[in-house]
Write an enzyme that holds these catalytic residues in place. Structure first.
Site, PDB file in Angstrom:
ATOM      1  N   TRP A  68      12.919  30.778  34.144  1.00  0.00           N
ATOM      2  CA  TRP A  68      12.096  30.842  35.359  1.00  0.00           C
ATOM      3  C   TRP A  68      11.786  29.442  35.857  1.00  0.00           C
ATOM      4  CZ3 TRP A  68      12.894  35.229  37.293  1.00  0.00           C
ATOM      5  CH2 TRP A  68      12.880  36.398  36.522  1.00  0.00           C
ATOM      6  N   LYS A 110       3.231  41.839  35.626  1.00  0.00           N
ATOM      7  CA  LYS A 110       3.165  41.607  34.191  1.00  0.00           C
ATOM      8  C   LYS A 110       1.766  41.807  33.638  1.00  0.00           C
ATOM      9  CE  LYS A 110       7.405  39.261  34.228  1.00  0.00           C
ATOM     10  NZ  LYS A 110       8.063  38.283  35.062  1.00  0.00           N
ATOM     11  N   ASP A 149       3.122  28.382  37.411  1.00  0.00           N
ATOM     12  CA  ASP A 149       3.616  29.758  37.387  1.00  0.00           C
ATOM     13  C   ASP A 149       2.928  30.448  36.215  1.00  0.00           C
ATOM     14  OD1 ASP A 149       4.969  32.137  37.121  1.00  0.00           O
ATOM     15  OD2 ASP A 149       6.986  31.261  37.118  1.00  0.00           O
TER      16      ASP A 149
HETATM   17  C1  LIG Z   1       8.893  37.591  35.726  1.00  0.00           C
HETATM   18  C2  LIG Z   1       8.676  36.159  36.003  1.00  0.00           C
HETATM   19  C3  LIG Z   1       9.051  35.580  37.223  1.00  0.00           C
HETATM   20  C4  LIG Z   1       9.763  36.349  38.303  1.00  0.00           C
HETATM   21  O1  LIG Z   1       8.907  37.216  38.938  1.00  0.00           O
HETATM   22  P1  LIG Z   1       9.367  38.085  40.198  1.00  0.00           P
HETATM   23  O2  LIG Z   1       8.068  38.646  40.670  1.00  0.00           O
HETATM   24  O3  LIG Z   1      10.323  39.112  39.691  1.00  0.00           O
HETATM   25  O4  LIG Z   1       9.996  37.174  41.184  1.00  0.00           O
HETATM   26  C5  LIG Z   1       8.765  34.247  37.423  1.00  0.00           C
HETATM   27  N1  LIG Z   1       8.158  33.507  36.481  1.00  0.00           N
HETATM   28  C6  LIG Z   1       7.791  34.026  35.290  1.00  0.00           C
HETATM   29  C7  LIG Z   1       7.111  33.161  34.279  1.00  0.00           C
HETATM   30  C8  LIG Z   1       8.048  35.363  35.024  1.00  0.00           C
HETATM   31  O5  LIG Z   1       7.681  35.881  33.833  1.00  0.00           O
END
Ligand SMILES: *Cc1c(COP(=O)(O)O)cnc(C)c1O
Length: 361
Positions: A103, A197, A173
């Site tokens: 990511w 998540k 993030d």
């Molecule tokens: C799942 C995830 C993403 C991607 O998320 P989307 O909403 O599918 O774009 C980005 N960064 C991290 C750390 C993730 O776990």
């Protein structure tokens, strides 16, 4: 469905049972309006109250100051990979990025479209199984980007002080650990997280931006990608993902009812301790991440050989334990311990692990 299901999925993932119940009632009749939440206009007072409460709950649970604006956006965390540099990184500016997983590297790729990027550290050579320490962060950087929890590999920055001390604005993030631990969220200038998540259903992304960073570039920004427009319009610039925002609001309400971030962190710690202790005490399993960098949200480990790995996966399946398989790029096992996962689910899987180990030794 007969037996209890233990859901260890990495995302979309488990949500509190109360949220599922309330959300399913709202699909049939939302707040006694006689309408489904799915057929309700987003400009109605009824939905406005949902959006207002969702934004207020994020502010309250994270104890954000008035400079931090909360938005509910479309496009997933992946859209933030480019929306952030588009809004705050000029073409002659420098941004510092930490390369701690897939990511993170996707975020790096997008930022390069908008300005200069310096990758200040990387653990790629070791399969992202640890977090680099003691690297330098250029003072001239417009911001430093970190991924607080690396969902696929199961690493999580435990010591954030190192970043706070850099004096550089931090962009984080937090897709897979937002609202899971009590940190000072005001130390971050941008926080973003796909809700699916740890904060709700798929379809909405929480973005928090220090408004002082905005409006400093002379770049033309498309209307839908300019944070200022979303802030001004209270995340209702166009039709928001009504149901996903509603589910996120319910999840935030639940978190508040649990005592907020501080209290959920205590439970999260207990869950992670039990699982890591079990892995470390059994000969058939082995953790894959450097101990000090272990994530309390996604726990990655392997069995000592492929045969045992297959057998354990099969046993999990039989016992109604889903989402135990590691990410397709790394294999092994990954057990996600998000806020809504009950302690009892961790007890169930650790009991199975102990029993399995006994039978196989
Ligand atoms: C799942 C995830 C993403 C991607 O998320 P989307 O909403 O599918 O774009 C980005 N960064 C991290 C750390 C993730 O776990």
């Amino acid at each position: 469905m007969t037996n209890v299901i233990h859901n260890f999925n990495a995302g979309p993932s488990i949500l509190p049972a109360e949220v599922f119940e309330e959300a399913s009632r709202a699909i049939l009749n939302f707040n006694n309006t006689g309408l489904s939440i799915l057929e309700l206009g987003h400009r109605t007072k009824t939905f406005q109250a949902v959006m207002d409460e969702a934004i207020a709950l994020v502010k309250e649970l994270m104890r954000l100051d008035d400079n931090h604006e909360v938005m509910f956006l479309h496009g997933g965390a992946s859209t933030q990979f480019f929306q952030i540099p588009l809004n705050i990184l000029g073409e002659n500016d420098l941004a510092a990025y930490t390369d701690t997983g897939v990511w993170a590297s996707k975020a790096i790729k997008e930022a390069k479209l908008f300005g200069h990027v310096e990758v200040v550290c990387s653990s790629k050579n070791e399969g992202y199984t640890y977090l680099p320490k003691d690297f330098t962060i250029p003072k001239t950087a417009k911001y430093l980007h970190i991924t607080t929890n690396n969902t696929i590999y199961g690493t999580q920055w435990q010591d954030l002080d190192f970043f706070y001390r850099s004096g550089v604005p931090i962009v984080a993030d937090m897709s897979s650990d937002v609202l899971s631990r009590d940190i000072d969220f005001n130390k971050f200038d941008v926080i973003y997280a796909g809700a699916q998540k740890n904060a709700g259903a798929a379809g909405v992304t929480i973005a928090i931006v220090n408004k002082e960073l905005l409006g400093k570039l002379d770049r033309q920004i498309p209307t839908m990608l300019d944070y200022r427009n979303h802030i001004q319009n209270g995340s209702m610039l166009n039709t928001p993902p009504v149901f996903a925002v509603y589910v996120a609001m319910l999840t935030l309400r639940w978190l508040k009812s649990m005592g907020g971030v501080k209290e959920i962190e205590k439970i999260n710690n207990r869950k992670a301790n039990l699982l890591y202790h079990t892995i470390d005490s059994l000969d058939v399993f082995r953790g894959t991440v450097m101990k000090e960098d272990r994530s309390k949200m996604n726990v990655c480990f392997v069995a000592i050989n492929e045969q045992l790995e297959k057998e354990f996966i099969n046993e999990c399946q039989k016992e109604g334990m889903v989402g135990v398989k590691g990410h397709r790029s790394v294999g092994g096992f990954r057990i996600s311990l998000y806020n809504a996962l009950p302690y009892e689910s961790v007890e169930a899987i650790t009991d199975l692990m102990k029993d399995f180990a006994q039978r196989k030794s």
